[in-house]
Every structure is written in structure tokens, then in C-alpha cells.
Design an enzyme around this catalytic site. Structure first.
Site, short mmCIF file in Angstrom:
data_model
loop_
_atom_site.label_atom_id
_atom_site.label_comp_id
_atom_site.label_asym_id
_atom_site.label_seq_id
_atom_site.Cartn_x
_atom_site.Cartn_y
_atom_site.Cartn_z
N ASP A 72 35.74 37.99 32.31
CA ASP A 72 36.23 37.67 33.64
C ASP A 72 35.79 36.28 34.06
OD1 ASP A 72 37.52 40.02 34.11
OD2 ASP A 72 35.92 40.94 35.26
N LYS A 94 40.67 37.10 36.86
CA LYS A 94 41.46 37.49 38.03
C LYS A 94 41.13 36.47 39.12
CE LYS A 94 41.19 42.34 36.79
NZ LYS A 94 40.66 43.67 37.17
N MET A 209 34.08 39.88 48.20
CA MET A 209 35.52 39.54 48.17
C MET A 209 36.11 39.50 49.58
SD MET A 209 36.67 41.87 44.88
CE MET A 209 35.93 43.39 45.55
#
Length: 283
Positions: A72, A94, A209
Site C-alpha cells: 500500500d 489506494k 482518514m
């Protein structure tokens, strides 16, 4: 079962080199590929919050033994430079607002390479099971009949605040901390968070996030009873050389984040613990 011997003109130098080699073999920083009794399979490895030194010893050992690494953006990419040339590295980043590899494609990649006889390491940021979709990946591998090893990682929810001088709990101040994903806002029908309950809790809130949703989240928390002057710390790229901390309150955090140009990845801490170590910790 291996013996390491070093010969130089100075016995003390020989001993120091020997010990350094043994330590490197033990923690995986020095790769020495060996026969793997587990053969093909998948390891879900939590890489920690960003600093490559914060991966676990077991995680680093498995990474050194990989045939394929699926990584990632938030994983400690400095570790990839230590891999042998034959290791295939697959970027499954991502990136917010950018290129996206669907979770189903990641699952399929893990399964296909493992079924081809490869040992696959899924290197993830933080911990595989803390908003990391590690459970989905384990289920996909299990359904395919593949053995899976799960290696916990240091979650950014506690390590990043600590690196910036914020303990998520402190005696006499809070008896709990709550970790919430902010990838969807409080007005989004997909949200599973009870924001009213979160606002009424007296403990620390840690948001992951949540940079682009912090204005709406802060407003909802204040609406449900959290004081507008509650301290807030935003830590961007925590534990890395680019780490920076920005302070605000619930009432000002939206404007501060915009004015300071805060970008993901960032961990947001809400509560009195934000300032409890201010006198002792040099920011």
C-alpha cells in the site's frame, strides 16, 4: 541452526561484526533466504505507521522471505529497497482522489500468486485489521484454500499521536479512547458511526482518514454537546521525516486545516489529552 564466524585482525572487531550479522539475520534487516517449511501462502503484515523501524521483527523476517510483495501507499516503502531483485513488488496503492485498485483485484492478486506457488506478503500500513481490510483479504485467501499468516502491526491511531507528544489516555483525565474512520462524513447514509454517542463520551476521539470531512465532523460533535473549545491536534505523515503537527479546537479546526494545507495521511486527535504533555514535549 546456523553458525556465524568472522575473522579479522582484531578479535573485538570480529565479535562486533559477528553480533551485527546475527542481529540482522534475527530481525530480517539482513536477508538470508532459506527453505520455507510453510511453502506457498500469504502473510498479511502490518507495516506500522510509516517509520520503517516500527515494523515488527516477525513482519520484517517474512518480508525478507517473500517472492511477491503487494504493498500500500501507507506501508513503509523504504523496506522495499532492501528486497532482493527477484522479488516482484505490486503497487496496490489506494491514493486519496487518485488511482485506485479495487479490493477485489487485490484479493485476486494475492490468491493467483499464492496458487502459483509463491509466498506472498501483503504489506499494509498500520495494522491489517484497523481499517485495513485485512479481514476481507484473509477470507478471500481462506476461501481459495490458502494458508494465511497474520502479523499485527503498530496502529497509527496510537503511535502517530504518541510521536507528536499526545498520549491517547492519561491518568485522571480519560478512561477511554475511541478510534473512528472518517472516510465518510456524518451526513453520509453509509456512515455506521453513532456521532451523538461519540460526542457525549468524555474520552479521547482519534479520527483516521478524516482530513476532508473534519469540518462536518467537528460541527456534528459540537451540535451533540462537545464544547467548541475542545483541543484538537492534527498530525500529518506521523513518524516519518515529513511529520508535522497542527493544533486547533473543534470550533476552529476546519479553517485551520484549510489554512495550513493539511493533506492525508493525517491522524486527528480530539480531547484534553492533546495538551497534557505540552510543557514537557518539544514539538
Amino acid at each position: 541452526g546456523a553458525t556465524v564466524a568472522v575473522l579479522t585482525g582484531d578479535p573485538r572487531h570480529s565479535a562486533a561484526l559477528r553480533d551485527a550479522i546475527v542481529d540482522g539475520l534475527r530481525d530480517g534487516s539482513l536477508a538470508a533466504r532459506q527453505y520455507r517449511s510453510h511453502g506457498a501462502g500469504v502473510a498479511l503484515v502490518g507495516g506500522g505507521p510509516g517509520d520503517p523501524d516500527l515494523i515488527t521483527v516477525r513482519g520484517r523476517r517474512l518480508l525478507a522471505d517473500a517472492d511477491v510483495v503487494v504493498t500500500d501507499r501507507l506501508a513503509p516503502r523504504e523496506l522495499l529497497a532492501e528486497l532482493p531483485e527477484h522479488v516482484e513488488v505490486i503497487d496496490a496503492s489506494k491514493i486519496p482522489y487518485g488511482r485506485f485498485m479495487a479490493q477485489e483485484a487485490i484479493n485476486r492478486t494475492l490468491v493467483e500468486h499464492a496458487k502459483a506457488g509463491k509466498f506472498v506478503v501483503r504489506l499494509k500500513g498500520g495494522d491489517p485489521y484497523v481499517f485495513g481490510r485485512g479481514g476481507e483479504e484473509l477470507l478471500a485467501c481462506a476461501e481459495a484454500g490458502l494458508p494465511v499468516t497474520v502479523v499485527p502491526g503498530i496502529s497509527s491511531s496510537i503511535s502517530v499521536p504518541a510521536a507528536a507528544g499526545v498520549p491517547v489516555t492519561h491518568r485522571g483525565m480519560t478512561h477511554e479512547f475511541t478510534v473512528i474512520s472518517g472516510h465518510v462524513g456524518p451526513d453520509d447514509e453509509r456512515s455506521l458511526t453513532n456521532w451523538e454517542a461519540a460526542a457525549r463520551m468524555s474520552g479521547t476521539l482519534v479520527l483516521l482518514m478524516a482530513v476532508d470531512k473534519i469540518g462536518a465532523i467537528a460541527a456534528r460533535l459540537v451540535e451533540y454537546g462537545r464544547p467548541a473549545d475542545t483541543p484538537v491536534a492534527i498530525v500529518q505523515e506521523g513518524t516519518t521525516a515529513a511529520q508535522r503537527r497542527v493544533d486547533a479546537t473543534l470550533g476552529t479546526v476546519a479553517a485551520v486545516v484549510e489554512a495550513e494545507g493539511v493533506k492525508p495521511p493525517a491522524v486527528i486527535v480530539i480531547g484534553d489529552v492533546v495538551n497534557v504533555l505540552a510543557a514537557a514535549f518539544q514539538r
